[in-house]
Scaffold this motif. Structure first.
Motif, PDB file in Angstrom:
ATOM      1  N   ASP A  82     -18.815  40.113 -16.827  1.00 53.39           N
ATOM      2  CA  ASP A  82     -20.090  40.690 -16.445  1.00 53.39           C
ATOM      3  C   ASP A  82     -21.189  39.987 -17.235  1.00 53.39           C
ATOM      4  OD1 ASP A  82     -22.316  42.295 -16.041  1.00 53.39           O
ATOM      5  OD2 ASP A  82     -21.181  44.162 -16.140  1.00 53.39           O
ATOM      6  N   ALA A  83     -22.176  39.429 -16.515  1.00 48.97           N
ATOM      7  CA  ALA A  83     -23.274  38.714 -17.178  1.00 48.97           C
ATOM      8  C   ALA A  83     -23.984  39.616 -18.180  1.00 48.97           C
ATOM      9  CB  ALA A  83     -24.257  38.195 -16.134  1.00 48.97           C
ATOM     10  N   ASP A  84     -24.064  40.912 -17.862  1.00 51.45           N
ATOM     11  CA  ASP A  84     -24.812  41.819 -18.733  1.00 51.45           C
ATOM     12  C   ASP A  84     -24.117  42.063 -20.065  1.00 51.45           C
ATOM     13  OD1 ASP A  84     -27.330  42.886 -17.657  1.00 51.45           O
ATOM     14  OD2 ASP A  84     -26.093  43.411 -15.926  1.00 51.45           O
ATOM     15  N   THR A  85     -22.792  41.964 -20.094  1.00 52.75           N
ATOM     16  CA  THR A  85     -22.079  42.366 -21.304  1.00 52.75           C
ATOM     17  C   THR A  85     -21.298  41.241 -21.979  1.00 52.75           C
ATOM     18  OG1 THR A  85     -20.224  43.044 -19.921  1.00 52.75           O
ATOM     19  CG2 THR A  85     -21.780  44.762 -20.552  1.00 52.75           C
ATOM     20  N   ASP A  86     -20.910  40.208 -21.239  1.00 48.74           N
ATOM     21  CA  ASP A  86     -19.924  39.270 -21.774  1.00 48.74           C
ATOM     22  C   ASP A  86     -20.494  37.967 -22.326  1.00 48.74           C
ATOM     23  OD1 ASP A  86     -18.119  41.150 -21.114  1.00 48.74           O
ATOM     24  OD2 ASP A  86     -17.273  40.112 -19.388  1.00 48.74           O
ATOM     25  N   LEU A  87     -21.784  37.708 -22.085  1.00 45.85           N
ATOM     26  CA  LEU A  87     -22.327  36.418 -22.546  1.00 45.85           C
ATOM     27  C   LEU A  87     -22.399  36.360 -24.064  1.00 45.85           C
ATOM     28  CD1 LEU A  87     -25.141  35.779 -19.902  1.00 45.85           C
ATOM     29  CD2 LEU A  87     -22.873  34.724 -20.052  1.00 45.85           C
ATOM     30  N   GLY A  88     -22.442  37.529 -24.708  1.00 42.04           N
ATOM     31  CA  GLY A  88     -22.523  37.567 -26.160  1.00 42.04           C
ATOM     32  C   GLY A  88     -21.340  36.920 -26.863  1.00 42.04           C
ATOM     33  N   ASP A  89     -20.209  36.807 -26.162  1.00 39.15           N
ATOM     34  CA  ASP A  89     -19.013  36.198 -26.772  1.00 39.15           C
ATOM     35  C   ASP A  89     -19.130  34.696 -26.924  1.00 39.15           C
ATOM     36  OD1 ASP A  89     -17.679  38.618 -26.773  1.00 39.15           O
ATOM     37  OD2 ASP A  89     -16.979  38.345 -24.713  1.00 39.15           O
ATOM     38  N   TYR A  90     -19.976  34.088 -26.116  1.00 42.69           N
ATOM     39  CA  TYR A  90     -19.987  32.622 -26.069  1.00 42.69           C
ATOM     40  C   TYR A  90     -20.766  32.050 -27.242  1.00 42.69           C
ATOM     41  CZ  TYR A  90     -18.037  32.874 -21.374  1.00 42.69           C
ATOM     42  OH  TYR A  90     -17.213  33.110 -20.308  1.00 42.69           O
ATOM     43  N   PRO A  91     -20.256  30.951 -27.816  1.00 43.07           N
ATOM     44  CA  PRO A  91     -20.933  30.386 -28.974  1.00 43.07           C
ATOM     45  C   PRO A  91     -22.252  29.716 -28.584  1.00 43.07           C
ATOM     46  CG  PRO A  91     -19.093  28.989 -28.318  1.00 43.07           C
ATOM     47  CD  PRO A  91     -19.031  30.217 -27.454  1.00 43.07           C
TER      48      PRO A  91
ATOM     49  N   ASP B 323      -0.788  48.193 -15.251  1.00 44.66           N
ATOM     50  CA  ASP B 323       0.003  47.979 -16.473  1.00 44.66           C
ATOM     51  C   ASP B 323      -0.628  48.777 -17.613  1.00 44.66           C
ATOM     52  OD1 ASP B 323       1.323  47.069 -18.726  1.00 44.66           O
ATOM     53  OD2 ASP B 323       1.100  44.943 -18.257  1.00 44.66           O
ATOM     54  N   TRP B 324       0.033  49.842 -18.033  1.00 47.20           N
ATOM     55  CA  TRP B 324      -0.534  50.642 -19.134  1.00 47.20           C
ATOM     56  C   TRP B 324       0.140  50.321 -20.458  1.00 47.20           C
ATOM     57  CZ3 TRP B 324       2.796  54.460 -21.252  1.00 47.20           C
ATOM     58  CH2 TRP B 324       3.961  54.712 -20.513  1.00 47.20           C
ATOM     59  N   LEU B 325       1.145  49.442 -20.442  1.00 47.46           N
ATOM     60  CA  LEU B 325       1.798  49.021 -21.683  1.00 47.46           C
ATOM     61  C   LEU B 325       0.992  47.879 -22.330  1.00 47.46           C
ATOM     62  CD1 LEU B 325       4.400  49.696 -23.292  1.00 47.46           C
ATOM     63  CD2 LEU B 325       5.514  47.814 -22.095  1.00 47.46           C
ATOM     64  N   PHE B 326       0.600  46.916 -21.500  1.00 42.35           N
ATOM     65  CA  PHE B 326      -0.293  45.843 -21.938  1.00 42.35           C
ATOM     66  C   PHE B 326      -1.489  45.824 -20.981  1.00 42.35           C
ATOM     67  CE2 PHE B 326       3.749  44.707 -23.755  1.00 42.35           C
ATOM     68  CZ  PHE B 326       3.411  44.233 -25.010  1.00 42.35           C
ATOM     69  N   PRO B 327      -2.384  46.817 -21.136  1.00 41.47           N
ATOM     70  CA  PRO B 327      -3.462  46.980 -20.159  1.00 41.47           C
ATOM     71  C   PRO B 327      -4.481  45.831 -20.227  1.00 41.47           C
ATOM     72  CG  PRO B 327      -3.725  48.518 -21.972  1.00 41.47           C
ATOM     73  CD  PRO B 327      -2.405  47.838 -22.178  1.00 41.47           C
ATOM     74  N   THR B 328      -5.262  45.726 -19.157  1.00 43.39           N
ATOM     75  CA  THR B 328      -6.225  44.627 -19.016  1.00 43.39           C
ATOM     76  C   THR B 328      -7.122  44.416 -20.240  1.00 43.39           C
ATOM     77  OG1 THR B 328      -6.193  44.665 -16.612  1.00 43.39           O
ATOM     78  CG2 THR B 328      -8.210  43.869 -17.648  1.00 43.39           C
ATOM     79  N   PRO B 329      -7.621  45.495 -20.897  1.00 43.01           N
ATOM     80  CA  PRO B 329      -8.481  45.237 -22.069  1.00 43.01           C
ATOM     81  C   PRO B 329      -7.803  44.377 -23.147  1.00 43.01           C
ATOM     82  CG  PRO B 329      -8.685  47.518 -21.394  1.00 43.01           C
ATOM     83  CD  PRO B 329      -7.583  46.932 -20.550  1.00 43.01           C
ATOM     84  N   GLU B 330      -6.467  44.416 -23.247  1.00 44.28           N
ATOM     85  CA  GLU B 330      -5.768  43.569 -24.222  1.00 44.28           C
ATOM     86  C   GLU B 330      -5.934  42.089 -23.852  1.00 44.28           C
ATOM     87  OE1 GLU B 330      -4.477  44.654 -26.919  1.00 44.28           O
ATOM     88  OE2 GLU B 330      -3.625  46.652 -26.646  1.00 44.28           O
ATOM     89  N   SER B 331      -5.787  41.783 -22.570  1.00 42.34           N
ATOM     90  CA  SER B 331      -5.988  40.402 -22.126  1.00 42.34           C
ATOM     91  C   SER B 331      -7.453  40.000 -22.283  1.00 42.34           C
ATOM     92  CB  SER B 331      -5.582  40.237 -20.658  1.00 42.34           C
ATOM     93  OG  SER B 331      -4.182  40.293 -20.531  1.00 42.34           O
ATOM     94  N   ARG B 332      -8.337  40.963 -21.956  1.00 42.94           N
ATOM     95  CA  ARG B 332      -9.763  40.651 -22.047  1.00 42.94           C
ATOM     96  C   ARG B 332     -10.178  40.346 -23.490  1.00 42.94           C
ATOM     97  NH1 ARG B 332     -13.092  41.401 -17.933  1.00 42.94           N
ATOM     98  NH2 ARG B 332     -11.891  42.985 -16.846  1.00 42.94           N
ATOM     99  N   ALA B 333      -9.546  41.019 -24.449  1.00 42.39           N
ATOM    100  CA  ALA B 333      -9.848  40.740 -25.858  1.00 42.39           C
ATOM    101  C   ALA B 333      -9.491  39.290 -26.200  1.00 42.39           C
ATOM    102  CB  ALA B 333      -9.078  41.707 -26.760  1.00 42.39           C
ATOM    103  N   VAL B 334      -8.383  38.818 -25.644  1.00 40.43           N
ATOM    104  CA  VAL B 334      -7.989  37.419 -25.879  1.00 40.43           C
ATOM    105  C   VAL B 334      -8.986  36.479 -25.185  1.00 40.43           C
ATOM    106  CG1 VAL B 334      -6.174  35.695 -25.543  1.00 40.43           C
ATOM    107  CG2 VAL B 334      -5.562  38.059 -26.090  1.00 40.43           C
ATOM    108  N   VAL B 335      -9.397  36.845 -23.971  1.00 45.37           N
ATOM    109  CA  VAL B 335     -10.377  36.026 -23.239  1.00 45.37           C
ATOM    110  C   VAL B 335     -11.677  35.928 -24.030  1.00 45.37           C
ATOM    111  CG1 VAL B 335     -11.821  35.919 -21.164  1.00 45.37           C
ATOM    112  CG2 VAL B 335      -9.397  36.492 -20.965  1.00 45.37           C
ATOM    113  N   HIS B 336     -12.136  37.059 -24.571  1.00 45.78           N
ATOM    114  CA  HIS B 336     -13.373  37.048 -25.359  1.00 45.78           C
ATOM    115  C   HIS B 336     -13.234  36.119 -26.561  1.00 45.78           C
ATOM    116  CE1 HIS B 336     -14.994  41.131 -23.685  1.00 45.78           C
ATOM    117  NE2 HIS B 336     -14.841  40.202 -22.771  1.00 45.78           N
ATOM    118  N   ALA B 337     -12.077  36.193 -27.222  1.00 48.49           N
ATOM    119  CA  ALA B 337     -11.847  35.324 -28.384  1.00 48.49           C
ATOM    120  C   ALA B 337     -11.831  33.855 -27.962  1.00 48.49           C
ATOM    121  CB  ALA B 337     -10.535  35.694 -29.073  1.00 48.49           C
ATOM    122  N   LEU B 338     -11.214  33.573 -26.824  1.00 48.98           N
ATOM    123  CA  LEU B 338     -11.140  32.189 -26.348  1.00 48.98           C
ATOM    124  C   LEU B 338     -12.531  31.688 -25.957  1.00 48.98           C
ATOM    125  CD1 LEU B 338      -7.815  32.394 -24.331  1.00 48.98           C
ATOM    126  CD2 LEU B 338      -8.239  30.930 -26.309  1.00 48.98           C
TER     127      LEU B 338
END
Lengths: 218, 386
Positions: A82-91, B323-338
Motif C-alpha cells: 500500500d503506497a500509504d503505509t509501505d513506502l516508509g520501509d524503503y531506504p 494459513d494461520w500457522l505462518f500467516p501473511t503478516p510473517e511473510s510481509r515482515a520479511v518483505v519489509h526487511a528486504l
C-alpha cells in the motif's frame, strides 16, 4: 521474433500500440538503465515496457492481489503493498525514479506519499487527472454535478479517487514541500502529449492530465 | 555434462538415494561433528557451468524424497505437483537436490543413529541442532558435490526458514530464494503448539527418557497425539468444515461414548497412527526445537534488514490467506526487511482455504507465480531457455 531472456516475458510481446500513451510519455522521462520503483504498478505494463525500451531495473508495489500475481507470473519484481503505509520501509535514494501514475488521487495521504517518493527516489514522476480542465469546470458550472468523463468514468460515490486536485493545486503542493519541478508535461484524455503546449495557467485549463518530473530541493 | 563426485546418474528413480559423509561441522550449541552422514536425493543433471542447481528444503516431517516415492516408507513423493519433468521446478532443466535435514530420521545424522562412542542409539545424547546448523550441513553437501552456488533455494514452512537462513548466511551462494509460507522467527503461538506435541511424546511411558530404541519400544501414542495436534494447525477451519463438517463416521447417530463418532476424529486418528510408522519421536523433539529457536534477526543485532544487507539474491515470497500457522503478516515482515535492504523482492499472497498445507497441494496460482519468477530469474542467470 528473437527471444531475449534478460527482460520479462510480457515485455517481449508488447507492441507500442499496446502501451497506453501516457505510459509512453512517462517512459520518455526515464533515463535508460536506471533503477525504477513503480508505485501502484497494476498489471505491470509500464514496468515491462520500461524494461524493454529503457533497460531499467524495475520494481513495483501494487495494492490488488490479482495485479501482483499477474506481475510476478510475468517475471516482474512486484510486492503486494500500500503506497500509504509501505513506502516508509524503503531506504533513502534507493531508486533513480519513483513513479506514481494515475494513483495520487487514490491515496489517503497524498502529501506523505509524495514526501516518501522524493525521499526514496532521486526523481519522482507523478501523473494525475487535472480537475482544472475546462470540461470539468464547465460540467460543474452548467450541471452543478461532479464530472464523469472518459478519464474519470466513475460516479463520485464509486470512485476510488478521493483526493482530486488541479494542476495549480499540485504545483502549490510542490512549492509547499520544497519539491523542484524539473519538467511538466500536459497530457490529453487519451494520454497523448498535448500538441499545443499550454504554459502555466493555460495548462491548468487545457490539460486533462498533469504529469510532473520532480526532485528534492536538496 | 560436468562430472560431479558422488553422484550416480540415472539411478535416482526408485533408488534409496545418496548418503554423503561430511564434516567437520561446529554446531551452534558448541558440539563439533567430525564426520556425519547426510542423506540426499538428486534429480536431473548439473549443466556445464554448474549454474542450474536448485536446493529444495523440506519441512518438519518431510524428507529427501521430494519427487520420487520414499523407498523406506513407500509414501509417494511429497511435492509431485511442483518438482519433476516439465513441472515448475523442471528436472529436465534444473539439477535438483533435496537433503534430509540434520536431526532427521531418513538417513541423515539424527537421534536414531548409533553413537559410535557408546555403540548405543543417540537418543537424548544427540546435540540440540538449529536451522543454522541444518543449512551449514547443506552447504557442506554443496562443497562435497563441487557446486559453487545455487540457482535457487526453495522451501515451505521450516523449509522456508532454511531458505531465509541460506539467503542471510550464505547469500553469495544463492542466486534466487523462494521462502513459502514461512517466517523469520517462530512465533510464541507456534512454540506453544510444539510444546504440546513434545509434552505428549514425553508423557508416553514408552518414551523412557528418550531411550525407547534401546528397549525396543516406541512412544507411538504420544507421537500420534503430537501429530494430531500439529495436523490441525496445518489446515483451516474452512477446509476442515468443507471436508468433514459434523459428519459422522460410518454410523447413523452418536454413540454416547468416546469412539471416533465424527469423521474429523477418525481422520485425525488416521493421521496420527500412520505418522508413527514413518517418523522417529526423538527426531520430532529435536526438529521442533530447531524451529522454536529460529529467530533470524537475533543473529543480526535484532535487525532483520541487517540479515539481508547488501544482498544480491532475487527473492519471491509466497503466503496463503487461510494459513494461520505462518500467516501473511510473517511473510510481509520479511518483505519489509528486504525492501529496507533494497533487495530484489516479489511477494504474492494466494487466496485459498487450504491453510498452511496449501504449499504442498495443487494450487495453480502458486505454480503460475513461481513459474514466472523462476523463468525471469533463469533469464537473468543466463540459463538455456526451455
Amino acid at each position: 521474433m528473437n527471444v531475449r531472456t534478460d527482460i520479462p516475458l510480457l515485455a517481449q510481446k508488447l507492441r507500442p500500440e499496446d502501451v497506453r500513451a501516457d505510459l509512453r510519455v512517462i517512459a520518455a522521462l526515464v533515463e535508460p538503465g536506471s533503477r525504477v520503483l513503480d508505485v501502484g504498478c497494476g498489471d505491470g505494463l509500464l514496468l515491462a515496457y520500461l524494461a524493454r525500451e529503457k533497460g531499467v531495473d524495475g520494481r513495483g508495489i501494487e495494492l490488488s492481489q490479482a495485479g501482483v500475481n499477474a506481475c510476478v507470473a510475468q517475471g516482474l519484481s512486484v510486492v503486494q503493498g500500500d503506497a500509504d503505509t509501505d513506502l516508509g520501509d524503503y531506504p533513502a535514494n534507493g531508486y533513480d525514479y519513483v513513479i506514481l501514475s494515475q494513483t495520487l488521487q487514490a491515496t489517503r495521504k497524498p502529501y506523505k506519499v509524495l514526501k516518501q517518493m522524493l525521499r526514496i527516489g532521486r526523481h519522482a514522476i507523478v501523473s494525475f487527472p487535472n480537475f482544472g480542465h475546462w470540461r470539468v469546470r464547465l460540467s460543474l458550472f452548467w450541471n452543478g454535478r461532479m464530472p464523469v468523463t472518459a478519464a474519470l468514468p466513475q460516479s463520485w460515490y464509486e470512485t476510488p479517487n478521493i483526493h482530486f486536485c488541479t494542476i495549480a493545486d499540485f504545483e502549490q503542493l510542490c512549492r509547499d514541500m520544497g519539491a523542484v519541478i524539473e519538467r511538466r508535461v500536459s497530457v490529453d484524455a487519451f494520454g497523448r502529449r498535448e500538441r499545443i503546449v499550454a504554459p502555466g495557467a493555460l495548462a491548468n485549463l487545457f490539460a486533462e492530465q498533469g504529469m510532473f518530473l520532480l526532485r528534492n530541493k536538496n | 555434462m560436468a562430472e560431479v563426485e558422488g553422484l550416480e546418474r540415472g539411478r535416482v528413480a526408485n533408488a534409496e538415494g545418496h548418503r554423503a559423509m561430511l564434516g567437520p561441522l561446529k554446531l551452534e550449541c558448541g558440539t563439533v561433528l567430525d564426520r556425519f552422514p547426510l542423506a540426499y536425493q538428486t534429480y536431473g543433471a548439473l549443466d556445464e557451468g554448474k549454474r542450474n542447481a536448485v536446493l529444495i528444503c523440506h519441512a518438519l516431517t518431510g524428507d529427501q524424497f521430494v519427487a520420487n516415492a520414499n523407498p523406506f516408507t513407500r509414501r509417494p513423493a511429497w511435492w509431485p505437483d511442483m518438482v519433476g519433468p516439465g513441472k515448475v521446478i523442471d528436472t529436465d532443466r534444473y539439477f535438483v537436490i533435496c537433503a534430509n535435514v540434520l536431526g532427521g530420521c531418513m538417513g541423515t545424522f539424527g537421534p536414531k543413529e548409533t553413537n559410535p562412542a557408546t555403540g548405543r542409539f543417540w537418543g537424548l545424547d544427540f546435540p540440540v541442532i538449529t536451522v543454522g546448523d541444518m543449512v551449514r550441513a547443506q552447504a557442506l553437501l554443496l562443497d562435497h558435490l563441487g557446486i559453487p552456488d545455487l540457482f535457487c533455494v526453495i522451501g515451505g514452512s521450516m523449509g522456508g526458514m532454511q531458505v531465509l537462513q541460506w539467503a542471510a548466511a550464505h547469500g553469495d551462494r544463492v542466486f534466487s530464494a523462494v521462502p513459502v509460507a514461512t517466517a523469520a522467527r517462530h512465533s510464541s503461538q507456534n512454540i506453544a503448539f510444539h510444546e504440546v506435541g513434545r509434552q505428549a511424546i514425553m508423557a508416553d511411558p514408552n518414551w523412557r527418557q528418550g531411550q525407547y530404541l534401546e528397549y525396543g519400544v516406541s512412544p507411538s501414542a504420544g507421537l500420534a497425539v503430537a501429530r494430531m495436534a500439529a495436523h490441525i494447525t496445518y489446515l483451516s477451519e474452512a477446509a476442515l468444515h468443507r471436508k468433514f463438517g459434523r459428519n459422522l463416521q460410518n454410523r447413523e447417530k452418536v454413540t454416547f461414548g468416546f469412539d471416533a463418532d465424527f469423521q474429523v476424529e477418525s481422520y485425525l486418528r488416521h493421521q496420527g497412527s500412520t505418522f508413527v510408522d514413518r517418523f522417529d519421536a526423538n527426531s520430532y523433539l529435536y526438529i521442533t526445537r530447531a524451529m522454536d529457536y529460529f529467530d533470524l534477526a537475533a543473529d543480526y543485532g535484532g535487525s532483520l534488514p541487517k540479515a539481508f544487507a547488501g544482498t544480491k539474491t532475487r527473492f519471491c515470497l509466497v503466503s496463503f490467506t487461510s494459513d494461520w500457522l505462518f500467516p501473511t503478516p510473517e511473510s510481509r515482515a520479511v518483505v519489509h526487511a528486504l525492501n529496507a535492504a533494497a533487495a530484489n523482492v516479489s511477494f504474492v499472497e494466494i487466496a485459498t482455504d487450504k491453510g498452511h498445507d496449501a504449499f504442498l497441494l495443487d494450487e495453480p496460482e502458486l505454480f503460475a507465480t513461481l513459474g514466472g519468477f523462476l523463468e525471469g530469474a533463469a533469464g537473468v542467470r543466463g540459463l538455456a531457455p526451455r
